[in-house]
Design a protein around this motif. Sequence first.
Motif, mmCIF file in Angstrom:
data_model
loop_
_atom_site.group_PDB
_atom_site.id
_atom_site.type_symbol
_atom_site.label_atom_id
_atom_site.label_comp_id
_atom_site.label_asym_id
_atom_site.label_seq_id
_atom_site.Cartn_x
_atom_site.Cartn_y
_atom_site.Cartn_z
ATOM 1 N N THR A 1 1.044 -1.265 -0.014
ATOM 2 C CA THR A 1 -0.026 0.022 0.174
ATOM 3 C C THR A 1 0.629 1.341 0.122
ATOM 4 N N ALA A 2 2.115 1.182 -0.017
ATOM 5 C CA ALA A 2 3.105 2.204 0.106
ATOM 6 C C ALA A 2 4.182 2.036 -0.547
ATOM 7 N N VAL A 3 5.038 2.918 -0.900
ATOM 8 C CA VAL A 3 6.356 2.537 -1.561
ATOM 9 C C VAL A 3 7.223 3.796 -1.166
ATOM 10 N N ILE B 1 5.533 6.788 -9.237
ATOM 11 C CA ILE B 1 4.138 7.200 -9.333
ATOM 12 C C ILE B 1 3.403 7.156 -10.795
ATOM 13 N N ASN B 2 4.358 7.397 -11.911
ATOM 14 C CA ASN B 2 3.877 7.158 -13.125
ATOM 15 C C ASN B 2 3.575 5.736 -13.544
ATOM 16 N N ALA B 3 4.329 4.805 -12.973
ATOM 17 C CA ALA B 3 3.873 3.259 -13.350
ATOM 18 C C ALA B 3 2.692 3.033 -12.583
ATOM 19 N N LEU B 4 2.572 3.455 -11.260
ATOM 20 C CA LEU B 4 1.228 3.203 -10.513
ATOM 21 C C LEU B 4 0.030 3.923 -11.257
ATOM 22 N N THR B 5 0.155 4.964 -11.595
ATOM 23 C CA THR B 5 -1.080 5.683 -12.333
ATOM 24 C C THR B 5 -1.057 4.934 -13.386
ATOM 25 N N ASP C 1 -4.962 4.816 -3.498
ATOM 26 C CA ASP C 1 -4.549 3.353 -3.359
ATOM 27 C C ASP C 1 -3.050 3.003 -2.876
ATOM 28 N N VAL C 2 -2.213 3.641 -3.328
ATOM 29 C CA VAL C 2 -0.827 3.601 -2.868
ATOM 30 C C VAL C 2 -0.040 4.922 -2.538
ATOM 31 N N SER C 3 0.620 4.685 -1.188
ATOM 32 C CA SER C 3 1.296 6.046 -0.985
ATOM 33 C C SER C 3 2.608 5.965 -1.462
ATOM 34 N N VAL C 4 3.326 7.252 -1.902
ATOM 35 C CA VAL C 4 4.643 7.063 -2.222
ATOM 36 C C VAL C 4 5.385 8.173 -1.438
ATOM 37 N N ILE C 5 6.428 7.980 -1.285
ATOM 38 C CA ILE C 5 7.467 9.002 -0.487
ATOM 39 C C ILE C 5 8.900 8.711 -1.184
ATOM 40 N N GLY C 6 9.635 9.900 -1.403
ATOM 41 C CA GLY C 6 10.889 9.967 -2.002
ATOM 42 C C GLY C 6 11.972 10.184 -1.131
ATOM 43 N N PHE C 7 13.066 10.768 -1.510
ATOM 44 C CA PHE C 7 14.246 11.099 -0.885
ATOM 45 C C PHE C 7 15.056 12.230 -1.538
ATOM 46 N N ASP C 8 15.260 13.120 -1.071
ATOM 47 C CA ASP C 8 16.023 14.213 -1.525
ATOM 48 C C ASP C 8 15.423 15.802 -1.474
ATOM 49 N N ASP C 9 14.200 15.724 -1.762
ATOM 50 C CA ASP C 9 13.279 16.952 -1.734
ATOM 51 C C ASP C 9 13.835 17.889 -2.935
ATOM 52 N N SER D 1 1.545 12.930 -1.535
ATOM 53 C CA SER D 1 1.558 11.598 -2.121
ATOM 54 C C SER D 1 1.416 10.496 -1.200
ATOM 55 N N THR D 2 1.461 10.847 -0.135
ATOM 56 C CA THR D 2 0.934 9.890 1.007
ATOM 57 C C THR D 2 -0.083 10.207 1.751
ATOM 58 N N ALA D 3 -0.836 9.038 2.071
ATOM 59 C CA ALA D 3 -2.185 9.246 2.888
ATOM 60 C C ALA D 3 -2.536 7.928 3.547
ATOM 61 N N PRO D 4 -3.141 8.093 4.498
ATOM 62 C CA PRO D 4 -3.560 6.824 5.326
ATOM 63 C C PRO D 4 -3.742 5.553 4.522
ATOM 64 N N ALA D 5 -3.401 4.276 5.135
ATOM 65 C CA ALA D 5 -3.425 3.496 4.351
ATOM 66 C C ALA D 5 -4.991 2.945 4.040
ATOM 67 N N PRO D 6 -5.018 2.363 2.670
ATOM 68 C CA PRO D 6 -6.643 2.117 2.398
ATOM 69 C C PRO D 6 -7.049 0.841 3.286
ATOM 70 N N ARG D 7 -8.222 1.020 3.613
ATOM 71 C CA ARG D 7 -9.002 -0.078 4.413
ATOM 72 C C ARG D 7 -8.724 -1.515 3.807
ATOM 73 N N ARG D 8 -9.152 -1.621 2.579
ATOM 74 C CA ARG D 8 -8.955 -2.802 1.703
ATOM 75 C C ARG D 8 -7.932 -2.540 0.863
ATOM 76 N N ARG D 9 -7.130 -3.752 1.066
ATOM 77 C CA ARG D 9 -5.911 -3.636 -0.019
ATOM 78 C C ARG D 9 -6.162 -4.495 -1.414
ATOM 79 N N ARG D 10 -5.496 -3.915 -2.464
ATOM 80 C CA ARG D 10 -5.776 -4.627 -3.595
ATOM 81 C C ARG D 10 -4.743 -6.012 -3.518
#
Lengths: 349, 349
Positions: free
Chosen positions: B246-248, B260-264, B273-281, B335-344
Motif C-alpha cells: 500500500t506504500a512505496v 508514481i507514473n507506473a502506478l498511475t 491506493d498507494v502512498s509514495v514517498i521519496g528522498f532528496d526533496d 503523495s502519502t495518505a492513510p493506508a486504504p482499508r481494503r488492499r488490492r
Amino acid sequence: MAARQRTRPTIYDVAREAGVSTATVSRMLNDTGQIAPATREAIEQAIERLGYLPNTIARSLVTKSTQTIAFLLPDITNPFYASLVSGIQQVALESGHTMLLCTTEGDPERELEYLNLLRAKQVDGALMDGLVVPPERIAQFVADGFPIVCLDRDVRSRSVPLVQVDNKLGARLAMEHLLGLGHRRIAHIEGAPELRISAQRLGGYREALAAAGIREDPRLVATGRFSEDGGYEATRELLGRDVSFTAVFAANDLSAIGAINALTQSGLRVPEDVSVIGFDDLRLSAHTIPPLTTIHQPAVEIARRATEILIDLINGRRVRKLRYLLEPTLVVRSSTAPAPRRRRGRGDP
Amino acid sequence: MAARQRTRPTIYDVAREAGVSTATVSRMLNDTGQIAPATREAIEQAIERLGYLPNTIARSLVTKSTQTIAFLLPDITNPFYASLVSGIQQVALESGHTMLLCTTEGDPERELEYLNLLRAKQVDGALMDGLVVPPERIAQFVADGFPIVCLDRDVRSRSVPLVQVDNKLGARLAMEHLLGLGHRRIAHIEGAPELRISAQRLGGYREALAAAGIREDPRLVATGRFSEDGGYEATRELLGRDVSFTAVFAANDLSAIGAINALTQSGLRVPEDVSVIGFDDLRLSAHTIPPLTTIHQPAVEIARRATEILIDLINGRRVRKLRYLLEPTLVVRSSTAPAPRRRRGRGDP
DNA sequence: TGGCCGGGAGTAAGCGCTTACAGTAAGCGC
DNA sequence: GCGCTTACTGTAAGCGCTTACTCCCGGCCA
C-alpha cells in the motif's frame, strides 16, 4: 618503493633514475622523436619505480595549451543544462580535455569576471550558454585569441559559431499542435526576457498565432523565467487575470510542470480543461502526471557538436559553418488534448 | 591602444612600460611588500595600457597552487547532484577557486583515470560523490598530499572527511511516516546497490520495519538505480510480482516520480491506493502531481560545508571533525495518505 | 676510403611568474 | 656625523617541462 616524499618526483628524477637526459624522457612521454627500445624500457621502469606523474602545469607553460575548456551557463540546476554538460563532457574527454564549470546566475558582472579569469588561467576555449554579456565583448575575447562557441545566440562575427535548436520553429511546432487540436485561446509562459531564446520562442508563438489569423492578446503571456516556481506563479497570474484560455505553451518543461501544478490546484484538469505543452523534452517529462507533450531538443547532439567545433577552433582549424540550427521535434504525450467545447470564463468570441 | 598582438603581454612588458622591475610588479599584483604610491600608479597605468592579465599557469608553477578544485560525481543529470554543484560553486568562488567537473558515469576506470589526471593537473583538491573507487586508493591519494573530501561514504582514515545527510535516519523518518499512516506492506525501490547511500537507505528501511515488528518481505524491494526510468521499471516489476503493498518508499525523488507514473498507468491512484514517498526533496518535487512527500536533504548546506572543509585542508589547516552527518527532515505533501482499508490483491494477513 | 645520411641522444634556453637576497636612500636618535 | 632602521626596489635563481640545436656513430654508396 620508498615512502612517498612530500615533493613529487620530476622529470629530472626520472631522467637520472633511467640514466638519460630529460629531453629523452620528454620525448618518450610525448611520443615525439625516436627512442631506442632499451632506453624506452629503462624510462618506463624509472617512471614506475618513482610513481612519476608529469606536471601538466609546467607543460602548459611551454606548450601554451592547458587541455581545458570551460562551460559558462547561468544555472546548472536546470536539467537541460545538465544534459548539455553531459554531452560536452563526452567529447571533451575523448579529446583529452577537461571541463571547468562556471555558473553565472545570470549576473553580467560575474560573467565578465569569469571570462577574464578563464583567460588568466589560459583555458583553451569556452562554450557559452544563456549569457547576457554584450556580443561586442564576446567578439573581443575571440579577437584576442580566445575561442568561444555560443549555444544560444548569434554573435554576428566570423569565428564565433553558434549551435542551437531552431527555437522559433520549435515554438511554431508547439503552437501548430495546439492549434490543430482546436485551441484558439492559447497562453504563453515566457522564459527569461533577457535571454535570446525567450524572445525566439515568444516570436514563434506570435508567428503561429498570426499565421492562424488569431489576434494576440497580451494578457495571455506571463513570465515564468524557465523555472517550476516561475511557471507556477505565471499560471496563477494568468488565472487571476480573468481571461480565458484552453491551452498553455510554456517556454520550457520546467515551467510547464509548474503550470500543470497551478492548474491542478485551481481545480482545472490537464488536459481535459487546459492543455499544456512544454519545450526541451527533459528525461523527466515522460514521467510527469500527465506525461508532458513537449518539443524535443537534441541536447546531447547540440553539446557534442558545439564542443567539436570549439576543439576545432582551438586546434586552429577554420570552421566552415558558423550557424548550426538543429531541428526540434514534437513529442506528443498526454498533457494536450482537443480544445473543450465550452470554455471556462468569458472573454472569448 | 595598439592592436592586440597575438602574444599577450607579460609581466616583463608591464615592468618595462612602468620603468620598474618585474619583482615590483609582482609585489603589487599580489599585494605583498610595500610599494610607493607613485610606483603603484605607474604600474597600474602600464597594466591598463597593455591590457595585461597575469598568467596564472606561470604563477601556479612557482606557487604550487592552481586555485582549482574538482568535483567528481557519477551523473550531473540528477538534479540532486546539480544542487551540490551550485553549493560548491558558491563557496569556491568566494575563496577564489574554480571548479573542474568530472562525471564518471559510475565507471571505476574512469574515476581512477580522472583522479590521476587531476593530480597531473595539480588541482588543489577534490570533492567526491557517488564513486566506487576502493577506499584504500582514496586514502592513498590523500597520503600523497592530495586533499579529498567525500560526500557519501566514510573512508576510514584521518584526513579524508565525510559530509553527508544521515541516510539511515532519513529512511527511518520516511518509514515512520508511512507506518504512522497505518501502512504495513511497504515496498522499497532501492537506489544503485554499489553505492553506499543505497545500502544506508535500505538499512533504514529494514530497521524501521523491524522496529515496527514487521517481517521484511524480500519480494517488496526492487532496484531503481536512482532514476525516473529505473523507478518506473522497478514499480512495474513490483506490480508484476503479485505481492500486495500500500506504500512505496523510493530511494530518491526521481525514482519516486517514476513509481508514481507506473502506478498511475496501472490504474492505481496515488495516494488513495498507494502512498509514495521519496528522498532528496528536489525543487521539482513540490510541483509533481501529486506533490511529493519526501525527505529533505540540505543539499546546498552539504556542499558548502564540504567545500569549506576541502579548502581548509588545502590551506593546511587540520580539520577537527571528520564526519558531518546532517539531519534530514520529513516534508509532507500529498503523495502519502492513510493506508486504504481494503488492499488490492491478496497475500497480506 | 671518403662522404653522407639518419637514428638516437644530450645541452641548454626558455615559458611567465615568484621570491630569497641584496642593496640604496632617507630618516632618526644620540 | 654616525650607525641603525625603515621603506622601497632590483637581481637573479628557480618552478618542471619542451624543443631548437648539436653531436655522435654506424651503415651505405660510389
